[in-house]
Write a protein that holds these residues in place. Structure first.
Motif, PDB file in Angstrom:
ATOM      1  N   LEU A 346     -17.884 -95.291  95.715  1.00 51.38           N
ATOM      2  CA  LEU A 346     -17.008 -95.011  96.852  1.00 51.38           C
ATOM      3  C   LEU A 346     -16.267 -93.685  96.691  1.00 51.38           C
ATOM      4  O   LEU A 346     -15.779 -93.131  97.678  1.00 51.38           O
ATOM      5  N   PHE A 347     -16.191 -93.180  95.474  1.00 47.39           N
ATOM      6  CA  PHE A 347     -15.508 -91.909  95.226  1.00 47.39           C
ATOM      7  C   PHE A 347     -16.479 -90.770  94.914  1.00 47.39           C
ATOM      8  O   PHE A 347     -16.088 -89.603  94.955  1.00 47.39           O
ATOM      9  N   SER A 348     -17.716 -91.100  94.581  1.00 43.87           N
ATOM     10  CA  SER A 348     -18.704 -90.085  94.201  1.00 43.87           C
ATOM     11  C   SER A 348     -18.896 -88.988  95.243  1.00 43.87           C
ATOM     12  O   SER A 348     -18.985 -87.810  94.883  1.00 43.87           O
ATOM     13  N   PRO A 349     -18.984 -89.305  96.557  1.00 44.22           N
ATOM     14  CA  PRO A 349     -19.218 -88.226  97.525  1.00 44.22           C
ATOM     15  C   PRO A 349     -18.089 -87.212  97.592  1.00 44.22           C
ATOM     16  O   PRO A 349     -18.292 -86.087  98.041  1.00 44.22           O
ATOM     17  N   PHE A 350     -16.891 -87.580  97.149  1.00 48.64           N
ATOM     18  CA  PHE A 350     -15.768 -86.649  97.144  1.00 48.64           C
ATOM     19  C   PHE A 350     -15.722 -85.823  95.855  1.00 48.64           C
ATOM     20  O   PHE A 350     -15.376 -84.642  95.891  1.00 48.64           O
ATOM     21  N   ILE A 351     -16.049 -86.440  94.745  1.00 44.92           N
ATOM     22  CA  ILE A 351     -15.830 -85.815  93.439  1.00 44.92           C
ATOM     23  C   ILE A 351     -17.065 -85.089  92.917  1.00 44.92           C
ATOM     24  O   ILE A 351     -16.955 -84.008  92.331  1.00 44.92           O
ATOM     25  N   MET A 352     -18.253 -85.656  93.150  1.00 41.49           N
ATOM     26  CA  MET A 352     -19.457 -85.053  92.563  1.00 41.49           C
ATOM     27  C   MET A 352     -19.754 -83.652  93.091  1.00 41.49           C
ATOM     28  O   MET A 352     -20.150 -82.778  92.297  1.00 41.49           O
ATOM     29  N   PRO A 353     -19.573 -83.347  94.396  1.00 36.45           N
ATOM     30  CA  PRO A 353     -19.766 -81.945  94.810  1.00 36.45           C
ATOM     31  C   PRO A 353     -18.864 -80.982  94.056  1.00 36.45           C
ATOM     32  O   PRO A 353     -19.274 -79.870  93.720  1.00 36.45           O
ATOM     33  N   ILE A 354     -17.637 -81.419  93.753  1.00 37.03           N
ATOM     34  CA  ILE A 354     -16.699 -80.564  93.017  1.00 37.03           C
ATOM     35  C   ILE A 354     -17.186 -80.355  91.591  1.00 37.03           C
ATOM     36  O   ILE A 354     -17.204 -79.222  91.079  1.00 37.03           O
ATOM     37  N   ARG A 355     -17.601 -81.438  90.933  1.00 39.88           N
ATOM     38  CA  ARG A 355     -18.067 -81.329  89.544  1.00 39.88           C
ATOM     39  C   ARG A 355     -19.351 -80.503  89.460  1.00 39.88           C
ATOM     40  O   ARG A 355     -19.530 -79.723  88.526  1.00 39.88           O
ATOM     41  N   ILE A 356     -20.235 -80.651  90.443  1.00 40.92           N
ATOM     42  CA  ILE A 356     -21.488 -79.891  90.429  1.00 40.92           C
ATOM     43  C   ILE A 356     -21.222 -78.409  90.680  1.00 40.92           C
ATOM     44  O   ILE A 356     -21.747 -77.535  89.983  1.00 40.92           O
ATOM     45  N   LEU A 357     -20.387 -78.107  91.687  1.00 44.04           N
ATOM     46  CA  LEU A 357     -20.100 -76.710  91.999  1.00 44.04           C
ATOM     47  C   LEU A 357     -19.361 -76.007  90.868  1.00 44.04           C
ATOM     48  O   LEU A 357     -19.579 -74.829  90.618  1.00 44.04           O
ATOM     49  N   ASN A 358     -18.483 -76.739  90.183  1.00 43.45           N
ATOM     50  CA  ASN A 358     -17.744 -76.149  89.071  1.00 43.45           C
ATOM     51  C   ASN A 358     -18.502 -76.245  87.750  1.00 43.45           C
ATOM     52  O   ASN A 358     -17.976 -75.857  86.705  1.00 43.45           O
ATOM     53  N   GLU A 359     -19.726 -76.794  87.812  1.00 39.06           N
ATOM     54  CA  GLU A 359     -20.615 -76.863  86.656  1.00 39.06           C
ATOM     55  C   GLU A 359     -19.965 -77.603  85.490  1.00 39.06           C
ATOM     56  O   GLU A 359     -20.052 -77.188  84.329  1.00 39.06           O
ATOM     57  N   THR A 360     -19.313 -78.720  85.816  1.00 36.75           N
ATOM     58  CA  THR A 360     -18.661 -79.511  84.766  1.00 36.75           C
ATOM     59  C   THR A 360     -19.358 -80.853  84.565  1.00 36.75           C
ATOM     60  O   THR A 360     -18.747 -81.798  84.084  1.00 36.75           O
ATOM     61  N   VAL A 361     -20.609 -80.942  84.949  1.00 34.42           N
ATOM     62  CA  VAL A 361     -21.370 -82.173  84.777  1.00 34.42           C
ATOM     63  C   VAL A 361     -22.803 -81.806  84.417  1.00 34.42           C
ATOM     64  O   VAL A 361     -23.385 -80.865  84.971  1.00 34.42           O
ATOM     65  N   SER A 362     -23.364 -82.546  83.473  1.00 27.00           N
ATOM     66  CA  SER A 362     -24.735 -82.266  83.034  1.00 27.00           C
ATOM     67  C   SER A 362     -25.741 -82.882  84.001  1.00 27.00           C
ATOM     68  O   SER A 362     -25.416 -83.775  84.785  1.00 27.00           O
ATOM     69  N   THR A 363     -26.970 -82.415  83.931  1.00 24.53           N
ATOM     70  CA  THR A 363     -28.037 -82.945  84.789  1.00 24.53           C
ATOM     71  C   THR A 363     -28.274 -84.425  84.509  1.00 24.53           C
ATOM     72  O   THR A 363     -28.524 -85.211  85.438  1.00 24.53           O
ATOM     73  N   THR A 364     -28.189 -84.810  83.240  1.00 23.39           N
ATOM     74  CA  THR A 364     -28.366 -86.225  82.888  1.00 23.39           C
ATOM     75  C   THR A 364     -27.318 -87.092  83.573  1.00 23.39           C
ATOM     76  O   THR A 364     -27.632 -88.146  84.152  1.00 23.39           O
ATOM     77  N   SER A 365     -26.061 -86.658  83.544  1.00 21.38           N
ATOM     78  CA  SER A 365     -24.987 -87.419  84.195  1.00 21.38           C
ATOM     79  C   SER A 365     -25.182 -87.471  85.703  1.00 21.38           C
ATOM     80  O   SER A 365     -24.900 -88.487  86.341  1.00 21.38           O
ATOM     81  N   ILE A 366     -25.662 -86.383  86.278  1.00 16.11           N
ATOM     82  CA  ILE A 366     -25.910 -86.354  87.723  1.00 16.11           C
ATOM     83  C   ILE A 366     -26.907 -87.444  88.105  1.00 16.11           C
ATOM     84  O   ILE A 366     -26.704 -88.196  89.067  1.00 16.11           O
ATOM     85  N   TRP A 367     -27.994 -87.543  87.338  1.00 13.66           N
ATOM     86  CA  TRP A 367     -29.017 -88.546  87.646  1.00 13.66           C
ATOM     87  C   TRP A 367     -28.493 -89.971  87.431  1.00 13.66           C
ATOM     88  O   TRP A 367     -28.806 -90.876  88.218  1.00 13.66           O
ATOM     89  N   ILE A 368     -27.687 -90.169  86.390  1.00 14.82           N
ATOM     90  CA  ILE A 368     -27.125 -91.505  86.148  1.00 14.82           C
ATOM     91  C   ILE A 368     -26.222 -91.923  87.307  1.00 14.82           C
ATOM     92  O   ILE A 368     -26.320 -93.046  87.823  1.00 14.82           O
ATOM     93  N   ILE A 369     -25.352 -91.006  87.731  1.00 17.19           N
ATOM     94  CA  ILE A 369     -24.435 -91.315  88.839  1.00 17.19           C
ATOM     95  C   ILE A 369     -25.209 -91.520  90.136  1.00 17.19           C
ATOM     96  O   ILE A 369     -24.870 -92.395  90.945  1.00 17.19           O
TER      97      ILE A 369
END
Length: 417
Positions: A346-369
């Motif tokens: 429920l919070f991923s659509p708000f937070i994940m674009p920020i983490r991806i754009l700021n490059e603070t999340v790995s590709t592995t974590s992106i796929w898990i989420i």
């Protein structure tokens, strides 16, 4: 499927004619237009009309090169400067006396100008440097040596984030990506605030007017459900295309503005496009689908518009929590709270674009989420279809909470039978 398309067309035709839909589209454009006009008319006045009273012509040459002030060289005496200040022809004037080795500087300005004259410190530095050069020359010191001694140190900045793969260098568009992150978070919030409300209201109206009985006499609940969901997705697509078209039409005029050109010169376009990868839009799509499907569940147990407004409130509050979490994540993308919240669908659509754009999340974590979000979407869809089928023709005179309880009882009894 053809019946779902028919239901989609009917819902689409109804909602595209509604005031609420066009208000949602036009009101943000109206606000942006007002802000653009304010920016346009104030941008031309960004330079402060200023005069200089000094017997040293070199000082006038130095101040002419300062950005942010417009020096009126026709004013040469204190009397002329004061008269121009009274007549609002200028907003400030510098009165400089003394020798170059011992300058006496005074600024006379209208009330409140000290806040708008943002380059006052730059002028002070220029005059201090000029005075120091004069003192060095008077003392027999080489002026070039003084200039070398006063040369500032350039600091190069390299930003990293800590991931499971170690230190990963961030891009050069940190400021720009922060703005884009904020815009995406706001857009997701507005979509989740508005479109789920449409489907809840539609279902409540159809149930309240008993139109639902007529509709379900010629189609199934699943076909009705998917028709409604498709209509919402098409409306979002139309909304996006309208905004894209407006931006495309206005862009040739906007990009020519000096302020916009300065921002564009700061952006590494290739790196920015690489940052805007497909993952961002996948998370936004998954989030919108989750909220819309949950709204369909809430609408299926509502019997009136009053119930619909109460039903959508929990979903709106969740959206607000996600939005505020996203705002906090803009400045603290590596905080444990933000990282943990990004795993909550429920919070991923708000937070994940920020983490991806700021490059603070790995590709592995992106796929898990992403897998977590897909599984949660499948679960929500499965539960909603069960309740949707069982409660579309059930009407309740009680409040929304009682309606939800009755819906659970109906599904439970159906499962037993």
């Amino acid at each position: 499927m053809p019946k779902s398309i028919t239901i989609m067309k009917q819902a689409l035709a109804k909602n595209l004619k509604s005031f609420n839909f066009w208000f949602m589209i036009l009101f943000p454009l109206f606000i942006l237009a007002v802000l653009a006009l304010i920016f346009y008319f104030t941008a031309g006045d960004s330079k402060t009309p200023t005069a200089l009273v000094s017997d040293d012509p070199q000082i006038a040459e130095l101040l002419t090169e300062v950005e942010g002030i417009e020096l009126d060289t026709s004013i040469t005496s204190p009397e002329e400067a004061r008269t121009a200040l009274e007549n609002k022809e200028i907003q400030a004037y510098f009165q400089i006396a003394g020798e170059a080795t011992d300058l006496e500087v005074e600024i006379i300005h209208t009330l409140g100008l000290a806040e708008s004259l943002t380059n006052l410190q730059m002028i002070q530095a220029i005059l201090s440097n000029y005075q120091m050069q004069a003192r060095a020359a008077a003392s027999g010191i080489d002026p070039e040596l003084v200039a070398e001694m006063l040369q500032t140190v350039d600091i190069q900045e390299t930003a990293y984030y800590v991931s499971d793969e170690g230190l990963v260098q961030q891009g050069n568009n940190i400021a720009v990506t922060s703005v884009i992150s904020y815009a995406l978070t706001l857009i997701v919030f507005l979509v989740i605030l508005f479109y789920p409300n449409i489907i809840v209201t539609d279902l409540a109206q159809e149930k309240g007017t008993r139109v639902m009985e007529v509709i379900l006499s010629s189609t199934t609940s699943n076909q009705h459900f998917f028709g409604k969901i498709l209509s919402i997705l098409v409306m979002i697509l139309i909304h996006f295309l309208l905004y894209t078209g407006i931006i495309a039409l206005l862009w040739p005029f906007v990009k020519g503005m000096n302020q916009v050109q300065i921002v564009l010169d700061m952006i590494d376009v290739e790196e920015l496009l690489a940052a805007l990868n497909i993952y961002i839009f996948v998370f936004i799509l998954l989030g919108v689908l989750i909220y819309v499907i949950m709204a369909a569940f809430l609408g299926s147990v509502s019997s009136s518009n009053e119930d619909a407004q109460k039903a959508i409130m929990p979903l709106t509050l969740l959206g607000m929590l996600g939005y505020f979490a996203g705002m906090y994540g803009l400045t603290n993308p590596q905080q444990p709270l933000i990282i943990i919240s990004s795993y909550i669908p429920l919070f991923s659509p708000f937070i994940m674009p920020i983490r991806i754009l700021n490059e603070t999340v790995s590709t592995t974590s992106i796929w898990i989420i992403m897998i977590i979000n897909i599984l949660f979407l499948a679960l929500v869809l499965f539960i909603t279809l069960i309740f949707y089928r069982s409660n579309l023709l059930v009407y309740s005179d009680g409040n929304f909470i009682q309606g939800v309880g009755r819906a659970f009882n109906i599904v439970k009894s159906e499962r037993k039978n």
